[in-house]
Enzyme design. Structure first.
Site, PDB file in Angstrom:
ATOM      1  N   HIS A 155       0.833  -1.208   0.000  1.00 39.31           N
ATOM      2  CA  HIS A 155       0.000   0.000   0.000  1.00 39.31           C
ATOM      3  C   HIS A 155       0.869   1.261   0.000  1.00 39.31           C
ATOM      4  CE1 HIS A 155      -3.056  -2.659   2.270  1.00 39.31           C
ATOM      5  NE2 HIS A 155      -3.577  -2.455   1.071  1.00 39.31           N
ATOM      6  N   ARG A 195      -2.081  -6.399  -8.512  1.00 46.12           N
ATOM      7  CA  ARG A 195      -1.055  -7.421  -8.401  1.00 46.12           C
ATOM      8  C   ARG A 195      -1.278  -8.523  -9.435  1.00 46.12           C
ATOM      9  NH1 ARG A 195      -2.610  -8.437  -2.537  1.00 46.12           N
ATOM     10  NH2 ARG A 195      -4.454  -8.329  -3.842  1.00 46.12           N
ATOM     11  N   SER A 228      -3.065  -7.830   2.786  1.00 47.62           N
ATOM     12  CA  SER A 228      -3.355  -7.764   4.215  1.00 47.62           C
ATOM     13  C   SER A 228      -3.763  -9.133   4.743  1.00 47.62           C
ATOM     14  CB  SER A 228      -4.480  -6.745   4.475  1.00 47.62           C
ATOM     15  OG  SER A 228      -4.064  -5.455   4.098  1.00 47.62           O
ATOM     16  N   LYS A 236     -16.944  -7.391   4.894  1.00 46.87           N
ATOM     17  CA  LYS A 236     -15.955  -8.189   5.637  1.00 46.87           C
ATOM     18  C   LYS A 236     -15.732  -7.625   7.037  1.00 46.87           C
ATOM     19  CE  LYS A 236     -13.111  -8.219   2.052  1.00 46.87           C
ATOM     20  NZ  LYS A 236     -11.778  -8.077   1.442  1.00 46.87           N
TER      21      LYS A 236
END
Lengths: 162, 162, 162, 162, 162, 162
Positions: free
Chosen positions: F17, F90, F128, F41
């Site tokens: 990040h 990614r 994360s 979430k």
């Protein structure tokens, strides 16, 4: 020569898993088939049930050990002198997740290699999840899991929906 | 334990290839690094030049043999008692092509396994093609290929565009 | 009910193509198997040879017509009242290219639908290109193409490398 | 604020390209639309023709400069103080190639950023190649390229097949 | 000619779904739009509500039947003489999951074909989930679902966050 | 020049990040790093904890503002005159989801652009989630998150499994 680890949740073991284990057992001296229990997903079978289903499924292979662990994969491998992790690959989405895990494990222990194998095309659409959905809805999974796994699944799920 | 084959066109060898070869050499007893010349692509370096570049790049590895072949990979492996092919994977498009080749080779010889390894993240964007484009346009590839490969590339390509 | 078009370069026809044609012939009233020759790739077999190989391969199917065209797919379909194009899908890279073509064809003729079918898993790694590479290097393709296609390929390619 | 570079082969410019250029021109002070000629692909239009087609297509945008270069992208950007490269993304296969180029460019010049933008969904299936195939076969591309590009394409390709 | 089944959870139906249903209704004699309730995901709308929303959305199509089922898709199709399943495809990740389901269904009933269709590009980013997120946060979904579905969503979700 | 928004759940912030935020801060006049809390979430860290961890991680950047919001991203951006959203990419699966969100946001506000950036290859496997799994199982994440984030994670998770 190196020992290999074939990790998974094996909930339950399928013919796709067995294919990967048999291939590994032909190449490596000793193969560890290990259930890692640190996932957040709630399993259908208990660790003990899963260990029993695997043991019966691989009883024809001399150099295979069945085990379970609550720890981190890299620690488990290091303590046992295992130098290679073998993972089955079916699809692109598998590939990306497994690649991410392999890079992380490489960072946690640079001496641990991850090797990816493709399953037999016959099992390319097979997963423990899809097997459970089919059985829960009364479908047949003959030829996709060993007979004793089929019976265990039917005993748990048949007719129950899911 | 099994011998392994790391096939490729190696036109020329990069640090990404060397990473895969070193990993294989740690796990397998003997590693064959073999140029297969049956591809339709026109190479920049001759087979002899490519063999020399590879030999110098892997001279620090005791259990590595460098070779070339005009035949079919499965025949080559069978004749030498090689039971495992090791292929590097970078991206999803690599994965699909290599999976197709692995399934075809499995059909041609069911006893030959293909293992996929991921390169070090540092080399994840590296390919012989991109290296050639950069050198042809005068860019620096220091750290992406061994020094002697860099020199061979500059001698062939520098300032020529491509 | 609608007629369907199964377009391709068929250079040469494989068991994967035949699988798609048989599935289409079960669902649609009439199936057009048409070689489109406007691709830039240089074929191994002439249009006439490819037509002959296809005709023999689908002679057991009553509702299949074999044809070739030099024009645009949407024009070909419109002139014959064909409302559906059927394309086989193997991998993600197939999917993206075919999706692009389907969207373009939809724009050229909004009444033409493209349906994608997956081949039998047994043929999931099969393509005309890989077949040619294997034969050119002396490998066996038994079970991947019909016998008469295998003979035609061997006559053209065997031992020649490629 | 930074200048941006929108590189490409623009053979010819499509409405998809123009969409990306317009978006960039809204965000950045100055936008360089540059043809890089070091690709190995043989173009349909000469560099001069492509420059003319682009200039007419972006003449409504004040802060856009049209140019061509035979060199390396990172050198071109550095010499002009350009700090951002903008690339359009349509599909996963685009993404992988562009990601590889972006990582290589980052290595060649760590201060150069690559930003990816998605085209309008309306142009998500559009490429210079598919446009050429359609025109060569007599299909209509109205609404996919500017009028003057359509005329240039028809003059070069119509009825010629490809 | 064959009847077709367009299965889904339809929670709720979107313009993307309606696009697929309309395309199917043009090609097949009769189209079954069926909610399968054996998924483990907790729906926002009850089966009865979802049936009502679909019925109103497809009331302009003569040859469409709206239904729900708790059983296995292949059993449902076999009992009704349905020979084709039609599934919409948007992205690569859709493709892989649907391909896995199609191969499993093919094994459970070899006579059942799965055809994949791509939605109109305009709906390529649309899903029931993203619609719910937008409405829950007070965003507008005009043009992405029919008016009566928009009202039903706003009644359930507006301002509630999610 | 435009302001940029780098949205996320930041549960917790990682070096991946921070890499994206630093790159954005070099290109844009002002960068908003904003936690959006409307995801379903359940987070590990509270919004307040996450804000603190981010603030300490970006304290070396003058033109960065740290914030949180319960609303819709497009509304948040419009109210603050932000014209660009920056998202890190990614893998292919990231790409498809982010592309879907970008198209939806474009529809909700046509003036808002989404720019995708690739992280440094060193962080290409970082998320994360994977960070939390490693810490929960006692593994080391040194070099993957700032020191103060590592301490916060260990305080919450170490030895607890997950």
């Amino acid at each position: 020569m190196s020992d290999a680890l074939v990790p998974g949740s094996y909930d339950p073991i399928t013919n796709g898993h067995i294919d990967i284990i048999e291939r590994s057992a032909r190449v490596f001296d000793k193969v560890w088939v290990t259930i890692f229990t640190n996932s957040s997903k709630k399993p259908l079978f208990s660790v003990e049930e899963r260990l029993e289903l695997i043991k019966e499924a691989v009883s024809h292979l001399d150099n295979v050990v069945v085990d379970s662990s609550e720890g981190l994969l890299v620690d488990y491998a290091r303590e046992r002198g295992i130098s290679v992790v073998v993972k089955g690959l079916r699809a692109v989405s598998d590939f990306e997740y497994e690649l991410q895990m392999a890079q992380m494990n490489k960072r946690l222990d640079p001496k641990l290699e991850t090797f990816f194998v493709t399953t037999n095309v016959e099992y390319s659409y097979l997963s423990s999840s899809i097997i459970k959905v089919v059985v829960a809805n009364g479908g047949s999974i003959k030829g996709l899991v060993p007979k004793h796994v089929e019976e265990a699944l039917v005993a748990k799920l048949d007719g129950r929906g899911c």
